[in-house]
Scaffold this motif. Structure first.
Motif, mmCIF file in Angstrom:
data_model
loop_
_atom_site.group_PDB
_atom_site.id
_atom_site.type_symbol
_atom_site.label_atom_id
_atom_site.label_comp_id
_atom_site.label_asym_id
_atom_site.label_seq_id
_atom_site.Cartn_x
_atom_site.Cartn_y
_atom_site.Cartn_z
ATOM 1 N N ALA A 1 25.259 60.691 58.357
ATOM 2 C CA ALA A 1 25.332 59.141 57.695
ATOM 3 C C ALA A 1 24.506 58.252 58.211
ATOM 4 O O ALA A 1 23.673 58.247 59.284
ATOM 5 C CB ALA A 1 26.585 58.929 58.071
ATOM 6 N N LEU B 1 33.761 56.738 57.560
ATOM 7 C CA LEU B 1 33.109 57.345 58.670
ATOM 8 C C LEU B 1 34.016 57.779 59.817
ATOM 9 O O LEU B 1 34.021 58.898 60.208
ATOM 10 C CB LEU B 1 31.665 57.088 58.907
ATOM 11 N N ASP B 2 34.714 56.744 60.383
ATOM 12 C CA ASP B 2 35.399 56.815 61.325
ATOM 13 C C ASP B 2 36.677 57.582 61.111
ATOM 14 O O ASP B 2 37.104 58.369 61.896
ATOM 15 C CB ASP B 2 35.919 55.355 61.902
ATOM 16 N N ASP C 1 25.279 56.216 50.846
ATOM 17 C CA ASP C 1 24.098 55.303 50.900
ATOM 18 C C ASP C 1 23.180 55.462 49.737
ATOM 19 O O ASP C 1 22.489 56.304 49.708
ATOM 20 C CB ASP C 1 23.394 55.429 52.293
ATOM 21 N N THR D 1 31.028 55.984 49.311
ATOM 22 C CA THR D 1 30.851 56.570 50.628
ATOM 23 C C THR D 1 29.357 56.937 50.620
ATOM 24 O O THR D 1 29.101 57.579 51.899
ATOM 25 C CB THR D 1 31.614 57.590 50.803
ATOM 26 N N ASN E 1 27.585 56.535 54.075
ATOM 27 C CA ASN E 1 27.381 55.392 54.868
ATOM 28 C C ASN E 1 28.528 55.074 55.714
ATOM 29 O O ASN E 1 29.259 56.070 55.901
ATOM 30 C CB ASN E 1 27.286 54.303 53.851
ATOM 31 N N ARG E 2 28.972 54.068 56.141
ATOM 32 C CA ARG E 2 30.002 53.811 57.303
ATOM 33 C C ARG E 2 31.023 53.832 56.623
ATOM 34 O O ARG E 2 32.129 54.135 57.272
ATOM 35 C CB ARG E 2 29.653 52.714 57.860
ATOM 36 N N SER E 3 31.311 53.795 55.265
ATOM 37 C CA SER E 3 32.696 53.675 54.801
ATOM 38 C C SER E 3 33.317 55.179 54.758
ATOM 39 O O SER E 3 33.072 56.085 54.397
ATOM 40 C CB SER E 3 32.378 53.430 53.131
ATOM 41 N N ILE F 1 24.194 54.511 59.407
ATOM 42 C CA ILE F 1 25.119 53.679 60.001
ATOM 43 C C ILE F 1 24.543 52.053 60.021
ATOM 44 O O ILE F 1 25.283 51.096 60.675
ATOM 45 C CB ILE F 1 25.905 53.990 61.078
ATOM 46 N N ARG G 1 31.332 57.185 69.573
ATOM 47 C CA ARG G 1 30.201 56.438 68.939
ATOM 48 C C ARG G 1 29.703 55.498 70.145
ATOM 49 O O ARG G 1 28.486 55.351 70.088
ATOM 50 C CB ARG G 1 30.542 55.713 67.712
ATOM 51 N N ARG H 1 35.711 55.364 67.790
ATOM 52 C CA ARG H 1 35.086 54.246 68.387
ATOM 53 C C ARG H 1 34.381 54.510 69.602
ATOM 54 O O ARG H 1 33.509 54.253 70.061
ATOM 55 C CB ARG H 1 35.937 53.135 68.619
#
Length: 323
Positions: free
Chosen positions: A245, A183-184, A172, A170, A179-181, A247, A296, A293
Motif C-alpha cells: 500500500a 488498510l487498518d 492509489d 482502495t 491506499n490507506r482506505s 500510505i 505501524r 495503529r
C-alpha cells in the motif's frame, strides 16, 4: 449536559429495511386485488404483516445488524414466493411474485460477494422454475424467462459497479497499489489470524530517500515516475498474499503474513539491491497486544531510526574527519 453517543444507521440497514417495505407493499397490493385465490387472501395478508415487522429489524439494530440477515431474508423471500407460485391458482399472483426478483438480485449483487449473490439468485431461479413446472400457467413461463434475464443483468451490473467502486476507493490512482482506505481493517484481520494460528506477521514501512529533492530538481512528473517504478518493483518482488500500500507521498507499507522480522529484513535487503533509488525502511513483528495503529507506529520508529543512521553515514562520507 452529557449526551449519549449518536446512533448510526448504516446504508446497508436502510436499504435492507427499504427492500422489506417494498416487498410488503407489493404483498399489500396483491391482498387488496386478489379475487378469491386462497393464496391471495389470508396467506398474503399474513405475509404482509410478517414482512412489515421484519422490515423494522434492520433499523432497530442499525450498525449492529449482521450482514447474513440480508442473505437469509432474500432466501426466505425466494422460497415463500416459489411456494406460493407452486400452489396458487392465479397466474397474476405468480407474475406479481416474479417482478420483484430483479430488485432482490440487484440488492444481493451490491452488498454481497459475487459467489454468494450468484448462488442465492441461481437458487431462486431453480425454485421458481420448479414451481412453474409444477403449476403451469399460460404465458407465465415467458415472463419468467424475461425476468430471469433481467435479474441476471441486475445482479451482474450491481456486482460489477460495486467491485469497481471498491477498487477505486482502495487503490492509489498513481501507482495501482492499495491506499490507506481500509488498510487498518485489513491489518487488524491479519493480526487476528496471526494471533489464532501463532504464525509470525511483519509490517514494513518504506520511505524514499531524497524524494523531495527529486521533485524540486526534476519536477513532479519525475517524482511520479519514481513512485510508479518503485511500486511496480514492490509488486514484482512480494508474494501474492502480501499487502502493498502507498500510505503517504513517498511512503509505502508492506504487510507480510507468515514472515518473521528477520526474514522480512532479508527480503527488504534483496529488494534494495533490485531497485535503483535509495530508500529506508522500518520493520515491526506482531505481538499479541498489537493493533494496526501500534504495529505501524513501531515500524515508523524503526524507519526513523534507520533514516537518521543513513543520513549520518552519508554526512560522514561527505565530510571525512580532518587528520
Amino acid at each position: 449536559m452529557k449526551t449519549g453517543p449518536t446512533r448510526v444507521i448504516p446504508p446497508f440497514a436502510w436499504v435492507t429495511s427499504a427492500g422489506g417495505l417494498v416487498i410488503a407493499l407489493s404483498g399489500l397490493v396483491d391482498a387488496l386485488t386478489s379475487t378469491g385465490d386462497v393464496f391471495g387472501s389470508a396467506w398474503t395478508w399474513g405475509w404482509v404483516a410478517i414482512t412489515v415487522v421484519l422490515a423494522t429489524v434492520p433499523l432497530a439494530f442499525g450498525d449492529r445488524l449482521v450482514r447474513e440477515i440480508g442473505v437469509v431474508g432474500s432466501s426466505v423471500f425466494f422460497a415463500v414466493t416459489s411456494l406460493q407460485m407452486a400452489l396458487s391458482t392465479s397466474a397474476v399472483a405468480s407474475v406479481n411474485n416474479l417482478v420483484l426478483y430483479p430488485m432482490v438480485a440487484c440488492y444481493l449483487g451490491w452488498f454481497y460477494p459475487r459467489a454468494v449473490s450468484r448462488v442465492v439468485t441461481a437458487a431462486a431461479f431453480a425454485m421458481s422454475g420448479a414451481a412453474l413446472a409444477v403449476n403451469t400457467h399460460d404465458r407465465v413461463f415467458i415472463t419468467w424467462v424475461n425476468l430471469v434475464l433481467a435479474s441476471t443483468f441486475c445482479l451482474e451490473a450491481a456486482g460489477y459497479l460495486r467491485a469497481r467502486l471498491d477498487r477505486e476507493i482502495t487503490t492509489d490512482p498513481l501507482t495501482g497499489v492499495l491506499n490507506r482506505s481500509g488498510l487498518d481493517d485489513r491489518i487488524d484481520v491479519e493480526l487476528g489470524r496471526a494471533a489464532r494460528s501463532g504464525a509470525p506477521l511483519t509490517v514494513g514501512i518504506i520511505d524514499l530517500d531524497g524524494f523531495k529533492q527529486v521533485n524540486d530538481e526534476h519536477g513532479h512528473a519525475a517524482g511520479d515516475r519514481l513512485l510508479v517504478a518503485f511500486a511496480a518493483a514492490l509488486r514484482d518482488q512480494t508474494r501474492p498474499y502480501d499487502t502493498v500500500a502507498r500510505i503517504g507521498g513517498d511512503e509505502f507499507l508492506v504487510m507480510m503474513p507468515d514472515t518473521a522480522a528477520s526474514q522480512a529484513g532479508d527480503f527488504f535487503e534483496r529488494l534494495r539491491a533490485a531497485t535503483r533509488d535509495p530508500w529506508s525502511y522500518g520493520l515491526a513483528e506482531a505481538v499479541l497486544v498489537d493493533s494496526a495503529r501500534t504495529i505501524r507506529a513501531r515500524a515508523d520508529l524503526e524507519l526513523y531510526a534507520q533514516k537518521v543512521s543513513r543520513r549520518r553515514a552519508r554526512d560522514a562520507r561527505a565530510d571525512p574527519p580532518v587528520p
